[in-house]
Design a protein around this motif. Structure first.
Motif, PDB file in Angstrom:
ATOM      1  N   LEU A 191       0.773  -1.767   0.056  1.00  0.00           N
ATOM      2  CA  LEU A 191       0.004  -0.075  -0.017  1.00  0.00           C
ATOM      3  C   LEU A 191       0.825   1.051  -0.166  1.00  0.00           C
ATOM      4  O   LEU A 191       0.828   2.124  -1.159  1.00  0.00           O
ATOM      5  CB  LEU A 191      -0.764  -0.149   1.083  1.00  0.00           C
ATOM      6  N   VAL A 192       1.928   1.433   1.205  1.00  0.00           N
ATOM      7  CA  VAL A 192       2.512   2.632   1.020  1.00  0.00           C
ATOM      8  C   VAL A 192       3.282   2.366  -0.287  1.00  0.00           C
ATOM      9  O   VAL A 192       4.015   3.820  -0.411  1.00  0.00           O
ATOM     10  CB  VAL A 192       3.392   2.314   2.465  1.00  0.00           C
ATOM     11  N   THR A 193       4.345   1.280  -0.770  1.00  0.00           N
ATOM     12  CA  THR A 193       4.861   1.856  -2.241  1.00  0.00           C
ATOM     13  C   THR A 193       3.757   2.220  -3.166  1.00  0.00           C
ATOM     14  O   THR A 193       4.027   3.236  -4.678  1.00  0.00           O
ATOM     15  CB  THR A 193       4.709   0.047  -2.408  1.00  0.00           C
ATOM     16  N   GLY A 194       2.304   1.886  -3.622  1.00  0.00           N
ATOM     17  CA  GLY A 194       1.594   2.251  -4.162  1.00  0.00           C
ATOM     18  C   GLY A 194       1.423   3.425  -4.513  1.00  0.00           C
ATOM     19  O   GLY A 194       1.215   4.555  -5.355  1.00  0.00           O
ATOM     20  N   VAL A 195       0.781   4.275  -2.852  1.00  0.00           N
ATOM     21  CA  VAL A 195       0.517   5.802  -2.614  1.00  0.00           C
ATOM     22  C   VAL A 195       2.111   6.323  -3.078  1.00  0.00           C
ATOM     23  O   VAL A 195       2.148   7.391  -3.454  1.00  0.00           O
ATOM     24  CB  VAL A 195       0.290   5.427  -1.067  1.00  0.00           C
ATOM     25  N   ALA A 196       3.323   6.208  -3.291  1.00  0.00           N
ATOM     26  CA  ALA A 196       4.297   6.540  -3.399  1.00  0.00           C
ATOM     27  C   ALA A 196       4.583   6.712  -4.633  1.00  0.00           C
ATOM     28  O   ALA A 196       5.421   7.657  -4.939  1.00  0.00           O
ATOM     29  CB  ALA A 196       5.809   6.020  -2.370  1.00  0.00           C
ATOM     30  N   MET A 197       4.637   5.123  -4.981  1.00  0.00           N
ATOM     31  CA  MET A 197       5.131   5.560  -6.735  1.00  0.00           C
ATOM     32  C   MET A 197       3.848   7.281  -7.581  1.00  0.00           C
ATOM     33  O   MET A 197       4.131   7.809  -7.772  1.00  0.00           O
ATOM     34  CB  MET A 197       4.140   4.785  -6.901  1.00  0.00           C
ATOM     35  N   LEU A 240       1.234   1.475 -12.556  1.00  0.00           N
ATOM     36  CA  LEU A 240       0.591  -0.136 -12.273  1.00  0.00           C
ATOM     37  C   LEU A 240       1.766  -0.954 -13.363  1.00  0.00           C
ATOM     38  O   LEU A 240       2.167  -1.131 -12.818  1.00  0.00           O
ATOM     39  CB  LEU A 240      -0.848  -0.087 -13.172  1.00  0.00           C
ATOM     40  N   ALA A 241       2.046  -0.243 -14.503  1.00  0.00           N
ATOM     41  CA  ALA A 241       3.907  -1.657 -14.986  1.00  0.00           C
ATOM     42  C   ALA A 241       4.725  -1.247 -14.055  1.00  0.00           C
ATOM     43  O   ALA A 241       4.810  -2.762 -13.466  1.00  0.00           O
ATOM     44  CB  ALA A 241       3.691  -0.357 -15.835  1.00  0.00           C
ATOM     45  N   VAL A 263      -0.164 -12.313  -4.504  1.00  0.00           N
ATOM     46  CA  VAL A 263      -2.073 -11.294  -4.487  1.00  0.00           C
ATOM     47  C   VAL A 263      -1.871 -10.446  -3.320  1.00  0.00           C
ATOM     48  O   VAL A 263      -2.431  -9.447  -3.388  1.00  0.00           O
ATOM     49  CB  VAL A 263      -3.279 -12.522  -4.490  1.00  0.00           C
ATOM     50  N   SER A 264      -1.167 -10.906  -1.998  1.00  0.00           N
ATOM     51  CA  SER A 264      -1.474  -9.989  -1.218  1.00  0.00           C
ATOM     52  C   SER A 264      -0.382  -8.200  -1.487  1.00  0.00           C
ATOM     53  O   SER A 264      -0.849  -7.260  -1.337  1.00  0.00           O
ATOM     54  CB  SER A 264      -0.164 -10.561  -0.125  1.00  0.00           C
ATOM     55  N   TRP A 265       0.457  -8.242  -2.114  1.00  0.00           N
ATOM     56  CA  TRP A 265       1.287  -7.211  -2.307  1.00  0.00           C
ATOM     57  C   TRP A 265       0.747  -6.452  -3.794  1.00  0.00           C
ATOM     58  O   TRP A 265       0.782  -5.481  -3.717  1.00  0.00           O
ATOM     59  CB  TRP A 265       2.748  -7.845  -3.000  1.00  0.00           C
ATOM     60  N   GLN A 266      -0.193  -7.635  -4.677  1.00  0.00           N
ATOM     61  CA  GLN A 266      -0.424  -7.009  -6.349  1.00  0.00           C
ATOM     62  C   GLN A 266      -1.637  -5.545  -5.542  1.00  0.00           C
ATOM     63  O   GLN A 266      -1.799  -4.839  -5.520  1.00  0.00           O
ATOM     64  CB  GLN A 266      -0.515  -7.308  -7.534  1.00  0.00           C
ATOM     65  N   GLY A 267      -2.278  -6.699  -4.504  1.00  0.00           N
ATOM     66  CA  GLY A 267      -4.324  -5.828  -4.371  1.00  0.00           C
ATOM     67  C   GLY A 267      -3.671  -4.756  -3.745  1.00  0.00           C
ATOM     68  O   GLY A 267      -4.236  -3.302  -3.736  1.00  0.00           O
ATOM     69  N   ALA A 268      -2.585  -5.104  -2.755  1.00  0.00           N
ATOM     70  CA  ALA A 268      -3.183  -3.665  -1.718  1.00  0.00           C
ATOM     71  C   ALA A 268      -2.201  -2.112  -2.858  1.00  0.00           C
ATOM     72  O   ALA A 268      -2.181  -1.114  -2.963  1.00  0.00           O
ATOM     73  CB  ALA A 268      -1.283  -4.034  -0.551  1.00  0.00           C
ATOM     74  N   VAL A 305      -4.739  -1.051  -4.343  1.00  0.00           N
ATOM     75  CA  VAL A 305      -5.040  -0.072  -3.472  1.00  0.00           C
ATOM     76  C   VAL A 305      -4.533   1.467  -3.371  1.00  0.00           C
ATOM     77  O   VAL A 305      -5.384   2.845  -3.446  1.00  0.00           O
ATOM     78  CB  VAL A 305      -5.514  -0.327  -2.788  1.00  0.00           C
ATOM     79  N   GLY A 306      -3.037   1.087  -3.183  1.00  0.00           N
ATOM     80  CA  GLY A 306      -2.519   2.299  -3.203  1.00  0.00           C
ATOM     81  C   GLY A 306      -2.468   2.985  -4.137  1.00  0.00           C
ATOM     82  O   GLY A 306      -2.578   4.462  -3.766  1.00  0.00           O
ATOM     83  N   ILE A 307      -2.284   2.762  -5.091  1.00  0.00           N
ATOM     84  CA  ILE A 307      -2.459   3.116  -6.145  1.00  0.00           C
ATOM     85  C   ILE A 307      -2.711   4.182  -6.844  1.00  0.00           C
ATOM     86  O   ILE A 307      -3.426   5.778  -7.059  1.00  0.00           O
ATOM     87  CB  ILE A 307      -2.124   2.902  -8.076  1.00  0.00           C
TER      88      ILE A 307
END
Lengths: 221, 109
Positions: free
Chosen positions: A13-19, A30-31, A129-134, A137-139
């Motif tokens: 989640l943090v990584t998605g937001v930070a990106m 996403l890529a 699944v845990s990583w990509q799903g979260a 959501v973060g993105i």
């Protein structure tokens, strides 16, 4: 696997937001999560991408952050070395930190056994699944969070935690301090070469310290 | 950030992932590395992480922090204190981010 996968999800989640908060487009984020699939390396890459660092600096930095996987891969070979090559490559791609930790605990004997492949695949799939799903959501969330909140910095805090967990003895502290000072002092260098200067200085000091003060019982990698 | 740059950068990072995770696993013959390279493996990840985050923490547009009214300082202090108290990375992220948000949103730092 439930408790650790919560940790993986929070981290994703943090990584998605930070990106996204670093200024990357949603499509690029996403890529990045779907292809690169390496949290610390992704977070470390962000300031470099934003600054437009040369690609070799970007890739070399990510490779250094990923070096722990190089060490794991030597262990994986003892279990999966007899599989066909394409399977070894695919398997390696999905072999993250947690897979390694759990697998080494479940199969302490370093030799192949038939139940290892299903065990590995189950854990790897769960982690993915845990990583990509979260991360997804973060993105999506990040797109709605105001940039002034400075949430991109959560990525730096995450890397800070990883760094602390790697600091084991006094030599690694000194190497880290030297790398930090060199990277800050050399900030004026063009092309983000201060990162390369920091890595080179840290590794050089570490190797020198190892030569001067060898460990009592040398580790075998 | 030109689109081609981000695209090629990400593709290359994916290759880096495959290379690192399959480094000793993928080749058909076993690879022997010199001893100094194996030793360097210990310090390179720490050096790389620190080299990336240190400037992000103490520099603003290339100059050292000039004011104490910077949320990053307190976020890092609290995150650091949490890590050495509890040793959990997740709590480190959460406590630091909480301080960051409180100062940014509450005080506008």
């Amino acid at each position: 696997m439930v408790a650790p996968s919560l940790g993986i999800a929070a981290w994703g989640l943090v990584t998605g937001v930070a990106m996204v908060k670093s200024g990357m487009s949603v499509a690029a984020a996403l890529a990045m999560t779907l292809l690169v699939y390496a949290g610390s390396a992704q977070l470390a890459a962000l300031p470099l991408v934003v600054a437009g660092a040369p690609l070799w600096v970007l890739w070399a930095t990510a490779f250094c952050v990923n070096l722990r996987f190089v060490i794991y891969s030597a262990h994986w070979r003892k279990y999966f070395g007899t599989l066909p090559r394409w399977q070894r490559i695919v398997l390696g791609y999905f072999a993250v930190d947690l897979s390694y930790v759990y697998f080494a605990r479940r199969f302490p004997e370093p030799r192949p056994a038939p139940e290892q492949l299903p065990y590995f695949c189950g854990g790897a799939l769960w982690n993915w699944v845990s990583w990509q799903g979260a991360s997804l959501v973060g993105i999506v969330l990040a797109d709605r969070i105001p940039t002034q909140w400075g949430l991109g910095f959560a990525g730096v805090l995450a890397l800070l935690g990883v760094t602390y967990s790697l600091l084991s003895d006094r030599k690694s502290w000194i190497a880290a301090a030297v790398a930090a000072c060199a990277a800050v002092a050399a900030f004026g260098l063009p092309l983000k070469l201060n990162i390369v200067a920091g890595i080179a200085a840290g590794v050089a000091v570490g190797l020198l310290l190892d030569r001067k003060f060898p460990d009592a019982a040398p580790e075998r990698v | 950030m030109p689109q081609w740059y981000v695209g090629v950068g990400i593709a290359g990072l994916a290759v880096v992932t495959v290379l690192a995770r399959g480094f000793f696993l993928a080749p058909d013959r076993e690879i022997e590395l010199p001893a100094w390279a194996l030793q360097g493996l210990r310090y390179a990840p720490i050096a790389a992480l620190v080299a990336v985050i240190a400037p992000e923490i103490v520099l603003t547009n290339g100059t050292l922090l000039a004011t104490w009214a910077d949320a990053r300082i307190y976020a890092v202090l609290v995150a650091t204190a949490y890590f050495w108290w509890r040793r959990g990375i997740l709590g480190t992220i959460l406590s630091g981010t909480a301080v960051l948000l409180a100062l940014k949103i509450g005080l506008g730092w």
